[in-house]
Design a protein around this motif. Structure first.
Motif, PDB file in Angstrom:
ATOM      1  N   THR A 187       0.838  -1.210   0.000  1.00 37.02           N
ATOM      2  CA  THR A 187       0.000   0.000   0.000  1.00 37.02           C
ATOM      3  C   THR A 187       0.867   1.252   0.000  1.00 37.02           C
ATOM      4  N   TRP A 188       1.964   1.210   0.702  1.00 39.05           N
ATOM      5  CA  TRP A 188       2.885   2.350   0.701  1.00 39.05           C
ATOM      6  C   TRP A 188       3.500   2.548  -0.691  1.00 39.05           C
TER       7      TRP A 188
ATOM      8  N   VAL B  11     -11.646   5.586   3.909  1.00 37.60           N
ATOM      9  CA  VAL B  11     -10.278   6.104   3.876  1.00 37.60           C
ATOM     10  C   VAL B  11     -10.244   7.518   4.429  1.00 37.60           C
TER      11      VAL B  11
ATOM     12  N   ILE C  29      -5.126   0.744  -1.465  1.00 38.12           N
ATOM     13  CA  ILE C  29      -5.957   0.890  -0.273  1.00 38.12           C
ATOM     14  C   ILE C  29      -7.440   0.783  -0.609  1.00 38.12           C
TER      15      ILE C  29
ATOM     16  N   ARG D 103       2.279   6.757   4.084  1.00 39.37           N
ATOM     17  CA  ARG D 103       2.573   7.360   2.765  1.00 39.37           C
ATOM     18  C   ARG D 103       2.143   8.816   2.703  1.00 39.37           C
TER      19      ARG D 103
ATOM     20  N   PRO E  23      -0.296   3.408  -4.024  1.00 37.90           N
ATOM     21  CA  PRO E  23      -1.307   4.142  -3.246  1.00 37.90           C
ATOM     22  C   PRO E  23      -2.746   3.701  -3.480  1.00 37.90           C
TER      23      PRO E  23
ATOM     24  N   HIS F  40      -0.988   3.259   4.091  1.00 34.46           N
ATOM     25  CA  HIS F  40      -1.589   4.478   3.528  1.00 34.46           C
ATOM     26  C   HIS F  40      -1.274   5.698   4.387  1.00 34.46           C
TER      27      HIS F  40
END
Length: 326
Positions: A123-124, A139, A130, A213, A127, A210
């Motif tokens: 996920t990092w 989110v 997520i 990031r 993007p 997420h």
């Protein structure tokens, strides 16, 4: 059911209870030999009620009544021993059990923490990943929970300090719900426990990746590092308890599945007792420490690192002086 069948079915139970009762009355009972005394006492009371309801002979009813009366005296005379047993379980029994069940604990931990780490990194790096697990509104809500400008961090970050006890209760119910779900679904031949371990690992990993990031890493990691030492390990152990049930159903060996499940459940329930303890501790830390912003993230990292070290040392070293098998 006819009386002679009733007596044949439960005679061994009554004899075992009588043996335990006599040992208690002589003061020579060992804790290990009387662990089931409370459960056996309840079963005896149920048998007495059934005998009276079905109109069995007065001889049988009198016999069961005498055992029940003696059991009642010993149960309340020795109930203080329950506290000692609980302390013994916390100080030594639980970590010993985790070491004995290292196989299912290792599998559950690998599935849970492995999926968490892998999903966090993915996920990092990607993007949009997520949104394969959470919709945009979820989110957005997650970002709001860990906004660096929030007065408090985590769920319901707009609450007042007076609401901490309410949140403590909420976290307990939420955490225990997740733990019980992960454990009980193991009855689906272990597949349910594997699913919830994987699902929770993916969800937590996705959120962590997420938030890191987008630059919320300080608020997020300083929030979760403290209670995570207890909550995350508890989820893994709940999954291990569920896998133990599932394995008993899949590979009962020479036992009938019902008997294999009964034997596995005895240890699995002990695991769950430790899980509940850890989830209550996690809820307390989350409500009264993790969400606070009056201290610096550095202090939270230090406290969190200390708690993780304490938890690891507890399971590695606690209870070894009793020379229990690992």
């Amino acid at each position: 059911m006819k009386q002679h069948l009733f007596e044949q079915r439960h005679a061994d139970d009554w004899q075992r209870f009588t043996t335990q009762l006599e040992a208690l009355e002589r003061g020579k009972a060992e804790a290990a030999s009387c662990e089931s005394f409370a459960a056996d006492y309840r079963h005896l009371c149920q048998h007495l009620a059934l005998a009276e309801e079905r109109g069995y002979s007065s001889h049988l009813i009198d016999q069961l009544q005498q055992l029940a009366m003696r059991g009642h005296q010993q149960f309340y005379r020795h109930r203080s021993h329950l506290g000692a047993q609980m302390i013994s379980f916390i100080l030594a029994g639980f970590p010993q059990l985790i070491r004995r069940e290292w196989r299912v604990v290792s599998i559950a931990s690998l599935v849970f923490f492995g999926s968490l780490i892998v999903m966090g990194l993915l996920t990092w790096r990607f993007p949009d990943l997520i949104y394969s697990l959470l919709d945009p509104s979820q989110v957005s809500n997650m970002e709001h929970m860990y906004d660096p400008d929030a007065r408090r961090i985590g769920r319901f970050n707009e609450r007042d300090a007076g609401d901490d006890w309410m949140m403590f209760g909420f976290y307990i119910m939420n955490n225990i719900g997740i733990g019980f779900q992960t454990f009980a679904s193991g009855l689906l031949f272990g597949l349910g426990s594997l699913f919830f371990l994987l699902f929770n690992g993916l969800m937590i990993g996705a959120v962590a990746g997420h938030l890191t990031r987008i630059g919320y890493n300080e608020t997020f990691w300083s929030f979760v590092i403290g209670h995570g030492a207890f909550e995350l390990t508890a989820i893994a152990f709940a999954g291990a308890a569920g896998l133990k049930l599932g394995w008993a159903l899949l590979a009962p060996g020479r036992l009938r599945r019902s008997e294999a499940l009964r034997q596995a459940a005895r240890h699995a329930i002990q695991l769950v007792a430790g899980v509940i303890l850890f989830l209550v501790i996690a809820a307390f830390i989350e409500a009264f420490w993790s969400s606070m912003t009056y201290t610096t993230p550095t202090v939270k990292y230090l406290v969190g690192a200390g708690l993780w070290t304490l938890v690891i040392a507890y399971f590695v070293f606690a209870g070894r002086h009793r020379h229990a098998p690992d």
